[in-house]
Design an enzyme around this catalytic site. Structure first.
Site, PDB file in Angstrom:
ATOM      1  N   ARG A 320     -12.314   0.162 -54.050  1.00 16.57           N
ATOM      2  CA  ARG A 320     -13.022  -0.945 -54.713  1.00 16.57           C
ATOM      3  C   ARG A 320     -12.500  -1.273 -56.125  1.00 16.57           C
ATOM      4  O   ARG A 320     -12.317  -2.444 -56.436  1.00 16.57           O
ATOM      5  CB  ARG A 320     -14.537  -0.694 -54.740  1.00 16.57           C
ATOM      6  CG  ARG A 320     -15.141  -0.593 -53.334  1.00 16.57           C
ATOM      7  CD  ARG A 320     -16.656  -0.548 -53.363  1.00 16.57           C
ATOM      8  NE  ARG A 320     -17.227  -1.822 -53.709  1.00 16.57           N
ATOM      9  CZ  ARG A 320     -17.720  -2.156 -54.875  1.00 16.57           C
ATOM     10  NH1 ARG A 320     -17.762  -1.262 -55.862  1.00 16.57           N
ATOM     11  NH2 ARG A 320     -18.192  -3.347 -55.098  1.00 16.57           N
ATOM     12  N   CYS A 351       1.094   6.151 -55.939  1.00 21.65           N
ATOM     13  CA  CYS A 351       2.229   5.594 -56.665  1.00 21.65           C
ATOM     14  C   CYS A 351       2.146   4.081 -56.732  1.00 21.65           C
ATOM     15  O   CYS A 351       2.922   3.370 -56.084  1.00 21.65           O
ATOM     16  CB  CYS A 351       3.524   6.051 -56.029  1.00 21.65           C
ATOM     17  SG  CYS A 351       3.817   7.774 -56.406  1.00 21.65           S
ATOM     18  N   TYR A 380     -18.534   0.992 -48.630  1.00 19.75           N
ATOM     19  CA  TYR A 380     -17.171   0.449 -48.717  1.00 19.75           C
ATOM     20  C   TYR A 380     -16.281   1.404 -49.501  1.00 19.75           C
ATOM     21  O   TYR A 380     -15.464   0.995 -50.317  1.00 19.75           O
ATOM     22  CB  TYR A 380     -17.193  -0.957 -49.348  1.00 19.75           C
ATOM     23  CG  TYR A 380     -18.201  -1.844 -48.638  1.00 19.75           C
ATOM     24  CD1 TYR A 380     -17.939  -2.285 -47.341  1.00 19.75           C
ATOM     25  CD2 TYR A 380     -19.432  -2.158 -49.209  1.00 19.75           C
ATOM     26  CE1 TYR A 380     -18.873  -3.043 -46.652  1.00 19.75           C
ATOM     27  CE2 TYR A 380     -20.366  -2.921 -48.521  1.00 19.75           C
ATOM     28  CZ  TYR A 380     -20.075  -3.359 -47.255  1.00 19.75           C
ATOM     29  OH  TYR A 380     -21.004  -4.100 -46.568  1.00 19.75           O
TER      30      TYR A 380
HETATM   31  C1  LIG Z   1     -20.863  -6.947 -44.544  1.00 21.53           C
HETATM   32  C2  LIG Z   1     -21.985  -7.577 -43.849  1.00 21.53           C
HETATM   33  C3  LIG Z   1     -23.299  -7.249 -44.187  1.00 21.53           C
HETATM   34  C4  LIG Z   1     -23.661  -6.281 -45.276  1.00 21.53           C
HETATM   35  O1  LIG Z   1     -23.336  -6.674 -46.534  1.00 21.53           O
HETATM   36  P1  LIG Z   1     -23.859  -5.777 -47.766  1.00 21.53           P
HETATM   37  O2  LIG Z   1     -23.380  -6.497 -48.951  1.00 21.53           O
HETATM   38  O3  LIG Z   1     -23.255  -4.430 -47.631  1.00 21.53           O
HETATM   39  O4  LIG Z   1     -25.339  -5.723 -47.668  1.00 21.53           O
HETATM   40  C5  LIG Z   1     -24.310  -7.827 -43.450  1.00 21.53           C
HETATM   41  N1  LIG Z   1     -24.053  -8.695 -42.446  1.00 21.53           N
HETATM   42  C6  LIG Z   1     -22.806  -9.030 -42.104  1.00 21.53           C
HETATM   43  C7  LIG Z   1     -22.579  -9.974 -40.987  1.00 21.53           C
HETATM   44  C8  LIG Z   1     -21.727  -8.498 -42.788  1.00 21.53           C
HETATM   45  O5  LIG Z   1     -20.485  -8.845 -42.458  1.00 21.53           O
END
Ligand SMILES: *Cc1c(COP(=O)(O)O)cnc(C)c1O
Length: 428
Positions: A320, A351, A380
């Site tokens: 991230r 690297c 993530y």
């Molecule tokens: C990634 C995603 C989420 C979750 O998003 P967050 O920000 O982690 O809450 C929910 N629904 C769909 C369809 C997604 O792709």
């Protein structure tokens, strides 16, 4: 504001009542440490906040945030459903014990084989395009087959451009202006469209963009219901609930957020005569984000043009900061009460110049051998980890009441070669 840290009398950071420095010694670093009770608390916070105002409420945990089987088992026990974005996530959900009808497959650019796999597993398909609908009609007998659609409500929000998933630049969902037409097309094909879905983005800390998305989706749902006679079983507003990554960021006021959203939701239900569908949310980050720490050891202090603390993790372990420029709070876990003293860059071991966890971070004086805890590494984080630079991925441990279980073993060098095949002509 600020983060509540549990620090013991030796000034060591505690995670789930376990001493982080002992965990690092026992399991090595880099190490992901997940606090089980935090996940359960987060889930219950969301569930209680919303069900208090609208009882027919269901959470579909967006498991791409963290697909560890133990994490998913915990959420299965809590009563969650799953939002899956790939067949691999469906496979993991089934292994974690979720029944097919508790899993929603919100794929994008889905191929026929993948739909086939989901159908055989009894999973609900959340259709993303007209192309997918038409192909689905050839794979399955549409007669009464239940589906939902992901709609792009022309509203986007998020902590980074890459995380905005609504609006006219977004690749996701069917166009707002074509929604009625597409639902009618589904009906004409014989499908039973029972749900509507949108997910506008990620990392949302204020209710405003979310309210706008709820309002828009409800208006779309109302138009569809009036235009086609469809009765919705569920209306799903996706995920995106943010968490504070920086100590100065305010937490989402969940009760207020829930009250506002359910209020608007109920008002629109009445306005359009939509009955009493299940209200769904798909939080990922909010459920697991603050439940995990990445422990990493400082192995090098370098005074070059700048001062660096070099650690044994990198963007292969936590992407991230490099990918989104995200702030992750860092605590010196073996001296968690030490006062901040100097600005320093925290550099990973990959690297690439972009492999930094922090630039000019104000921290206590750091020595080689110190243990750093990178906070909010539950979402993530491992799920985006890679073996880049041929570094085996770290272990994950789950902590509850001071007891620890390894829930993913540290990879070995042999794992780096997994599935590789040397052609006979290159054998030595
Ligand atoms: C990634 C995603 C989420 C979750 O998003 P967050 O920000 O982690 O809450 C929910 N629904 C769909 C369809 C997604 O792709």
């Amino acid at each position: 504001m600020g983060f509540d840290l549990d620090i013991n009398e030796k000034d060591h950071l505690m995670i789930g009542q376990a001493d982080s420095t002992k965990l690092a010694e026992e399991y090595g670093t880099p190490l992901y440490v997940i606090d089980e009770m935090k996940i359960r608390e987060n889930y219950r916070k969301v569930y209680q906040a919303f069900s208090k105002y609208y009882s027919d409420f269901q959470i579909f945990y967006a498991c791409k945030a963290n697909t560890n089987l133990a994490v998913m088992r915990i959420l299965e026990e809590e009563g969650s459903g799953i939002d899956a974005v790939s067949p691999g996530e469906i496979y993991t959900s089934l292994l974690a014990g979720f029944e097919g009808d508790r899993v929603l497959y919100t794929g994008n650019n889905v191929k026929d084989q993948e739909m086939q796999f989901a159908i055989e597993a009894g999973i609900r398909l959340n259709v993303d395009s007209v192309s997918q609908l038409k192909r689905l009609a050839k794979i399955v007998d549409p007669d009464g087959f239940k589906i939902s659609f992901r709609v792009n409500p022309m509203v986007g929000a998020g902590h980074h451009e890459h995380c905005i998933t609504g609006g006219e630049m977004s690749k996701f969902g069917i166009k707002e202006s074509e929604a009625v037409e597409v639902y009618q097309m589904a009906l004409d094909l014989g499908f039973n469209p029972v749900g509507i879905h949108s997910h506008i983005g990620s990392g949302i800390l204020e209710s405003e963009p979310f309210m706008l998305a709820v309002e828009t989706l409800m208006d779309i749902a109302g138009n569809i219901a009036q235009g086609t006679g469809i009765e919705f079983d569920f209306i799903d507003f996706g995920g995106g609930l943010g968490i504070p990554y920086h100590p100065d960021e305010e937490e989402l006021d969940l009760d207020n957020f829930a009250q506002e959203i359910t209020g608007l939701f109920k008002e629109k239900l009445v306005h359009y005569g939509l009955g009493k569908p299940t209200m769904c949310l798909e939080p990922g980050r909010y459920i697991v984000g603050n439940a995990s720490y990445l422990l990493t050891r400082v192995n090098t202090i370098k005074e070059s043009y700048r001062k660096f603390a070099g650690v044994d993790a990198g963007f292969n372990t936590l992407l991230r900061p490099s990918m989104y420029g995200s702030y992750h709070h860092i605590v010196v876990a073996n001296q968690a009460r030490a006062p901040a003293k100097e600005q320093i860059d925290i550099a990973g071991n990959v690297c690439e110049s972009g492999d930094l966890f922090a630039r000019d971070r104000l921290l206590p004086e750091i020595k080689e051998g110190d243990l750093l805890a990178i906070m909010n590494a539950g979402a993530y984080a491992f799920s985006m980890a890679s073996q880049y630079n041929s570094r085996p991925r770290p272990a994950e441990v789950l902590v509850k009441d001071g007891e620890t279980d390894v829930i993913r073993e540290r990879e070995t060098f042999a794992d780096l070669l997994n599935k590789q095949v040397l052609p006979p002509r290159l054998l030595k």
